[in-house]
Design a protein around this motif. Sequence first.
Motif, PDB file in Angstrom:
ATOM      1  N   ARG A 198       0.833  -1.214   0.000  1.00 24.21           N
ATOM      2  CA  ARG A 198       0.000   0.000   0.000  1.00 24.21           C
ATOM      3  C   ARG A 198       0.861   1.254   0.000  1.00 24.21           C
ATOM      4  O   ARG A 198       0.556   2.218  -0.692  1.00 24.21           O
ATOM      5  CB  ARG A 198      -0.937  -0.002   1.215  1.00 24.21           C
ATOM      6  N   HIS A 237       3.892   1.728  -1.211  1.00 24.06           N
ATOM      7  CA  HIS A 237       4.475   1.971  -2.538  1.00 24.06           C
ATOM      8  C   HIS A 237       3.410   2.350  -3.565  1.00 24.06           C
ATOM      9  O   HIS A 237       3.661   3.205  -4.421  1.00 24.06           O
ATOM     10  CB  HIS A 237       5.263   0.746  -3.015  1.00 24.06           C
ATOM     11  N   ALA A 238       2.241   1.750  -3.494  1.00 22.06           N
ATOM     12  CA  ALA A 238       1.172   2.075  -4.438  1.00 22.06           C
ATOM     13  C   ALA A 238       0.742   3.538  -4.299  1.00 22.06           C
ATOM     14  O   ALA A 238       0.456   4.198  -5.305  1.00 22.06           O
ATOM     15  CB  ALA A 238      -0.023   1.155  -4.220  1.00 22.06           C
ATOM     16  N   GLN A 239       0.726   4.039  -3.078  1.00 20.24           N
ATOM     17  CA  GLN A 239       0.335   5.430  -2.837  1.00 20.24           C
ATOM     18  C   GLN A 239       1.369   6.423  -3.354  1.00 20.24           C
ATOM     19  O   GLN A 239       1.072   7.584  -3.530  1.00 20.24           O
ATOM     20  CB  GLN A 239       0.109   5.665  -1.341  1.00 20.24           C
ATOM     21  N   ARG A 240       2.570   5.958  -3.606  1.00 20.31           N
ATOM     22  CA  ARG A 240       3.641   6.835  -4.059  1.00 20.31           C
ATOM     23  C   ARG A 240       3.985   6.668  -5.529  1.00 20.31           C
ATOM     24  O   ARG A 240       5.012   7.138  -5.994  1.00 20.31           O
ATOM     25  CB  ARG A 240       4.893   6.604  -3.205  1.00 20.31           C
ATOM     26  N   CYS A 241       3.136   5.992  -6.247  1.00 16.47           N
ATOM     27  CA  CYS A 241       3.355   5.805  -7.691  1.00 16.47           C
ATOM     28  C   CYS A 241       3.262   7.143  -8.412  1.00 16.47           C
ATOM     29  O   CYS A 241       2.446   7.996  -8.057  1.00 16.47           O
ATOM     30  CB  CYS A 241       2.287   4.884  -8.277  1.00 16.47           C
ATOM     31  N   ASP A 278       1.104   1.964 -12.851  1.00 17.74           N
ATOM     32  CA  ASP A 278       0.158   0.936 -12.435  1.00 17.74           C
ATOM     33  C   ASP A 278       0.318   0.687 -10.936  1.00 17.74           C
ATOM     34  O   ASP A 278       1.281   0.055 -10.503  1.00 17.74           O
ATOM     35  CB  ASP A 278       0.418  -0.343 -13.234  1.00 17.74           C
ATOM     36  N   GLU A 279      -0.627   1.181 -10.147  1.00 22.34           N
ATOM     37  CA  GLU A 279      -0.549   1.057  -8.695  1.00 22.34           C
ATOM     38  C   GLU A 279      -0.607  -0.393  -8.241  1.00 22.34           C
ATOM     39  O   GLU A 279       0.080  -0.784  -7.296  1.00 22.34           O
ATOM     40  CB  GLU A 279      -1.676   1.854  -8.033  1.00 22.34           C
ATOM     41  N   ARG A 280      -1.423  -1.192  -8.915  1.00 20.48           N
ATOM     42  CA  ARG A 280      -1.532  -2.607  -8.536  1.00 20.48           C
ATOM     43  C   ARG A 280      -0.209  -3.329  -8.750  1.00 20.48           C
ATOM     44  O   ARG A 280       0.211  -4.143  -7.923  1.00 20.48           O
ATOM     45  CB  ARG A 280      -2.653  -3.287  -9.318  1.00 20.48           C
ATOM     46  N   ALA A 310       2.778  -1.917  -8.808  1.00 22.55           N
ATOM     47  CA  ALA A 310       3.727  -1.393  -7.809  1.00 22.55           C
ATOM     48  C   ALA A 310       3.500  -2.058  -6.452  1.00 22.55           C
ATOM     49  O   ALA A 310       4.459  -2.434  -5.766  1.00 22.55           O
ATOM     50  CB  ALA A 310       3.588   0.119  -7.688  1.00 22.55           C
ATOM     51  N   ALA A 311       2.244  -2.215  -6.063  1.00 21.71           N
ATOM     52  CA  ALA A 311       1.926  -2.866  -4.783  1.00 21.71           C
ATOM     53  C   ALA A 311       2.360  -4.326  -4.790  1.00 21.71           C
ATOM     54  O   ALA A 311       2.938  -4.815  -3.821  1.00 21.71           O
ATOM     55  CB  ALA A 311       0.433  -2.744  -4.497  1.00 21.71           C
TER      56      ALA A 311
END
Length: 178
Positions: free
Chosen positions: A134, A136-140, A145-147, A149-150
Motif C-alpha cells: 500500500r 508503494h502504491a500510494q507513491r506511484c 500501475d498502482e496494482r 507497484a503494490a
Amino acid sequence: MIVVPRLLADLLEQVDDTRAAHLALDFADHVLDLQRDEIAAPVSAACRELVAAAHEAIDLGEGHPRLFTAQERLLEVAARWEGNRHVLAPGAGLVLDAARVGTQRMVEEEAGYQPGSLLRCLDIARKCQAKAGRWHAQRCSDGADERLAACRARWEEARWQVQHLIATEPTPGGVRHD
C-alpha cells in the motif's frame, strides 16, 4: 520459479516460537524504517521502545515493567494522533500486533485475562507485506500501475523477510563455521 511468500511460510513453520516472536518484531521494525519519514517522532520513539521492550521480555520469558510501560506509552501516544491517520497508521498498530506474537500470554497473565487467540509471525509477515504494498502504491507516479507497484513491493518485502530469516538463523549447536 520460487514463490517467495510460500517459501517464507515454509521457513517460518520451522522456527521455534521464541525465534518467530523476535522475527515478527524485526519484520515490523523493517516497515517502520520504510515509512520513517511519515511517522511522527513521538510515535516512532514509542514504537521503537515497544519493539526493544518486547525483544527483552521474549528473551526473559516473562513480562516486566518495561514491556507494560512501553505498551501503555505507545497506546497513549497513538491516541493523541488518532485524528491524523497518516501519523498513526504506519507504525503503532503494526508494532502492537508484532509485540503480541511473543508477549500476548505474558500480558494476559499479568492482567488476569483469559487466553485469547494468538497472532503468528506469518500473520505479521503478511501484514508487513501488505503495508509495504500500500505504501508503494500510494507513491506511484501519475500513470503508473498502482496494482503492479503494490504487487512488486509485497514481493520485495517477502524477499527481505526470507533473507533476514536466513541471515539471522543461528548455527546448529552453536558451532561457528568461519
